[in-house]
Design a protein around this motif. Sequence first.
Motif, PDB file in Angstrom:
ATOM      1  N   ARG A 150      16.211  17.745  -4.683  1.00 30.55           N
ATOM      2  CA  ARG A 150      15.271  18.197  -5.705  1.00 30.55           C
ATOM      3  C   ARG A 150      15.271  17.199  -6.851  1.00 30.55           C
ATOM      4  N   LEU A 151      14.068  16.781  -7.237  1.00 28.30           N
ATOM      5  CA  LEU A 151      13.922  15.831  -8.333  1.00 28.30           C
ATOM      6  C   LEU A 151      12.874  16.328  -9.308  1.00 28.30           C
ATOM      7  N   ALA A 152      13.085  16.021 -10.573  1.00 26.01           N
ATOM      8  CA  ALA A 152      12.035  16.252 -11.556  1.00 26.01           C
ATOM      9  C   ALA A 152      10.908  15.264 -11.277  1.00 26.01           C
ATOM     10  N   PRO A 153       9.657  15.650 -11.538  1.00 28.70           N
ATOM     11  CA  PRO A 153       8.537  14.731 -11.263  1.00 28.70           C
ATOM     12  C   PRO A 153       8.687  13.363 -11.919  1.00 28.70           C
ATOM     13  N   VAL A 154       9.285  13.305 -13.122  1.00 28.28           N
ATOM     14  CA  VAL A 154       9.437  12.017 -13.796  1.00 28.28           C
ATOM     15  C   VAL A 154      10.358  11.096 -13.004  1.00 28.28           C
ATOM     16  N   ALA A 155      11.339  11.664 -12.295  1.00 33.60           N
ATOM     17  CA  ALA A 155      12.225  10.854 -11.456  1.00 33.60           C
ATOM     18  C   ALA A 155      11.558  10.543 -10.120  1.00 33.60           C
ATOM     19  N   ALA A 156      10.881  11.542  -9.537  1.00 32.67           N
ATOM     20  CA  ALA A 156      10.220  11.340  -8.244  1.00 32.67           C
ATOM     21  C   ALA A 156       9.125  10.278  -8.331  1.00 32.67           C
ATOM     22  N   ALA A 157       8.519  10.128  -9.503  1.00 34.69           N
ATOM     23  CA  ALA A 157       7.463   9.125  -9.672  1.00 34.69           C
ATOM     24  C   ALA A 157       7.999   7.708  -9.544  1.00 34.69           C
ATOM     25  N   ASN A 158       9.312   7.531  -9.655  1.00 38.54           N
ATOM     26  CA  ASN A 158       9.923   6.209  -9.520  1.00 38.54           C
ATOM     27  C   ASN A 158      10.285   5.873  -8.081  1.00 38.54           C
ATOM     28  N   VAL A 159       9.947   6.774  -7.162  1.00 42.43           N
ATOM     29  CA  VAL A 159      10.160   6.541  -5.732  1.00 42.43           C
ATOM     30  C   VAL A 159       8.800   6.328  -5.082  1.00 42.43           C
ATOM     31  N   SER A 160       8.606   5.171  -4.443  1.00 48.86           N
ATOM     32  CA  SER A 160       7.343   4.872  -3.776  1.00 48.86           C
ATOM     33  C   SER A 160       7.491   5.074  -2.274  1.00 48.86           C
ATOM     34  N   GLN A 199       0.853  -1.181   0.000  1.00 53.25           N
ATOM     35  CA  GLN A 199       0.000   0.000   0.000  1.00 53.25           C
ATOM     36  C   GLN A 199       0.894   1.237   0.000  1.00 53.25           C
ATOM     37  N   ASP A 200       1.329   1.628  -1.172  1.00 58.06           N
ATOM     38  CA  ASP A 200       2.227   2.771  -1.259  1.00 58.06           C
ATOM     39  C   ASP A 200       1.729   3.739  -2.318  1.00 58.06           C
ATOM     40  N   MET A 201       2.466   4.813  -2.495  1.00 53.68           N
ATOM     41  CA  MET A 201       2.113   5.827  -3.486  1.00 53.68           C
ATOM     42  C   MET A 201       3.400   6.406  -4.050  1.00 53.68           C
ATOM     43  N   PRO A 202       3.349   6.978  -5.249  1.00 56.08           N
ATOM     44  CA  PRO A 202       4.548   7.647  -5.759  1.00 56.08           C
ATOM     45  C   PRO A 202       4.848   8.896  -4.941  1.00 56.08           C
ATOM     46  N   LEU A 203       6.107   9.230  -4.843  1.00 48.23           N
ATOM     47  CA  LEU A 203       6.525  10.416  -4.097  1.00 48.23           C
ATOM     48  C   LEU A 203       5.805  11.663  -4.587  1.00 48.23           C
ATOM     49  N   THR A 204       5.465  11.695  -5.853  1.00 52.27           N
ATOM     50  CA  THR A 204       4.773  12.859  -6.412  1.00 52.27           C
ATOM     51  C   THR A 204       3.402  13.078  -5.783  1.00 52.27           C
ATOM     52  N   ASP A 205       2.823  12.026  -5.156  1.00 48.61           N
ATOM     53  CA  ASP A 205       1.494  12.150  -4.543  1.00 48.61           C
ATOM     54  C   ASP A 205       1.554  12.498  -3.059  1.00 48.61           C
ATOM     55  N   LEU A 206       2.744  12.488  -2.461  1.00 47.08           N
ATOM     56  CA  LEU A 206       2.859  12.805  -1.030  1.00 47.08           C
ATOM     57  C   LEU A 206       2.682  14.311  -0.846  1.00 47.08           C
ATOM     58  N   PRO A 207       1.683  14.726  -0.044  1.00 47.07           N
ATOM     59  CA  PRO A 207       1.419  16.167   0.109  1.00 47.07           C
ATOM     60  C   PRO A 207       2.592  16.898   0.755  1.00 47.07           C
ATOM     61  N   ALA A 208       2.738  18.159   0.411  1.00 49.41           N
ATOM     62  CA  ALA A 208       3.781  18.994   0.999  1.00 49.41           C
ATOM     63  C   ALA A 208       3.563  19.098   2.504  1.00 49.41           C
ATOM     64  N   GLY A 209       4.648  18.991   3.260  1.00 45.70           N
ATOM     65  CA  GLY A 209       4.585  19.084   4.711  1.00 45.70           C
ATOM     66  C   GLY A 209       4.443  17.756   5.411  1.00 45.70           C
ATOM     67  N   GLU A 210       4.094  16.684   4.676  1.00 46.43           N
ATOM     68  CA  GLU A 210       3.891  15.380   5.309  1.00 46.43           C
ATOM     69  C   GLU A 210       5.159  14.537   5.279  1.00 46.43           C
ATOM     70  N   LEU A 211       5.241  13.664   6.298  1.00 44.66           N
ATOM     71  CA  LEU A 211       6.350  12.720   6.367  1.00 44.66           C
ATOM     72  C   LEU A 211       6.013  11.450   5.599  1.00 44.66           C
ATOM     73  N   GLY A 212       7.029  10.859   5.007  1.00 43.94           N
ATOM     74  CA  GLY A 212       6.850   9.581   4.335  1.00 43.94           C
ATOM     75  C   GLY A 212       8.096   8.734   4.474  1.00 43.94           C
ATOM     76  N   ARG A 213       7.932   7.439   4.298  1.00 47.96           N
ATOM     77  CA  ARG A 213       9.083   6.526   4.308  1.00 47.96           C
ATOM     78  C   ARG A 213       9.203   5.901   2.926  1.00 47.96           C
ATOM     79  N   ILE A 214      10.399   5.939   2.375  1.00 47.22           N
ATOM     80  CA  ILE A 214      10.626   5.303   1.076  1.00 47.22           C
ATOM     81  C   ILE A 214      10.546   3.789   1.242  1.00 47.22           C
ATOM     82  N   VAL A 215       9.697   3.156   0.445  1.00 46.74           N
ATOM     83  CA  VAL A 215       9.560   1.701   0.519  1.00 46.74           C
ATOM     84  C   VAL A 215      10.027   1.017  -0.760  1.00 46.74           C
TER      85      VAL A 215
END
Length: 342
Positions: A238-248, A178-194
């Motif tokens: 800083r990542l371009a969205p196309v790269a950030a989308a590859n981080v869940s 149950q994960d999401m791409p980094l691009t979907d993580l709202p600003a200000g929220e914490l997340g863990r790379i899985v």
Amino acid sequence: MTDPLLALISAIGLVALACLIFWPSYGLIWQLRKLKRTNEKVLIEDALKHLYHQEYKSLIATLESLSGALSITNDHAAKLLTKLEVLGLITSQQNGFALTADGRSYALRIIRVHRLWERYFADETGLAATEWHAEAERREHNTTLEEAEALAVQMGNPLLDPHGDPIPTPGGELPQQQDMPLTDLPAGELGRIVHIEDEPAIIYAQLAAQGLHPGMIIRVQDKSAERIQFIANGEEVRLAPVAAANVSVVTLSNGHEMIGPHESLSSLAMGESGVVLGISKNCRGLQRRRLMDLGIVPGTTISAELSSASGNPKAYNIRGALIALRQDQANLVYIHRQEKAS
């Protein structure tokens, strides 16, 4: 009149040539047939993996998606799909193709072997992170089930590959994440790379160069159409969205805290000392073991003693021995700087 010696030499040459071409198991024809069978097996297994990955992501596998994934023509892909259907590994659907139970089981066996090899290369060798996937691709098609299980036992039956993907069980079970791409993580929220996707290789190399790895806690600072800006290990990335989308990532509750920032061993100036807090999780395999064998473990005091003319490498006093480390190695060692005595 024909020279008998010349005729004999010609006959021997013809026999040798015939052996070279037709010799069972070793002749050119046999080798070409073996290569053809091997290439056909690789295509079948790669096709099954593609169909499974599409299914896992709730996407439909099509003729075009298969030809693109395997870099083959549509005609070749059509013949391959026909063969898979004849073998009972896939079925045709209105909009595409789907795996049968046998096809899914076969695909999961290949995925298990692939991810076991990736974990092995990460933990047991000095192979660069950008090479794990390609080398596992080469090994997966020639590894027997018995060899794969021996590899798993050798590593303590790991559950995840080094990118954070679950390794299928021997019985073919693969838990959904149950994960999401980094691009979907709202600003200000914490997340863990899985998970960090290892394809395409050029984007994975960029993510690896940033030191990102599964388990890292991050906080998104700013998002726009041009970039995703976040804090990881106390540093701004800083990542371009196309790269950030590859981080869940998975979201974390407010009870979690950011880890870091940590100073690295490379930040010490000559004469300064620091106490080791740990080694980055991005340091794996032989390199991690080498650093630990040198005495770089939590609690060890290290001082910067000498520097080359270019500043890289530097020599550090580690447990009474002068050890030269490159900057990229020293960057992986986290320390707490000791204040100089006044």
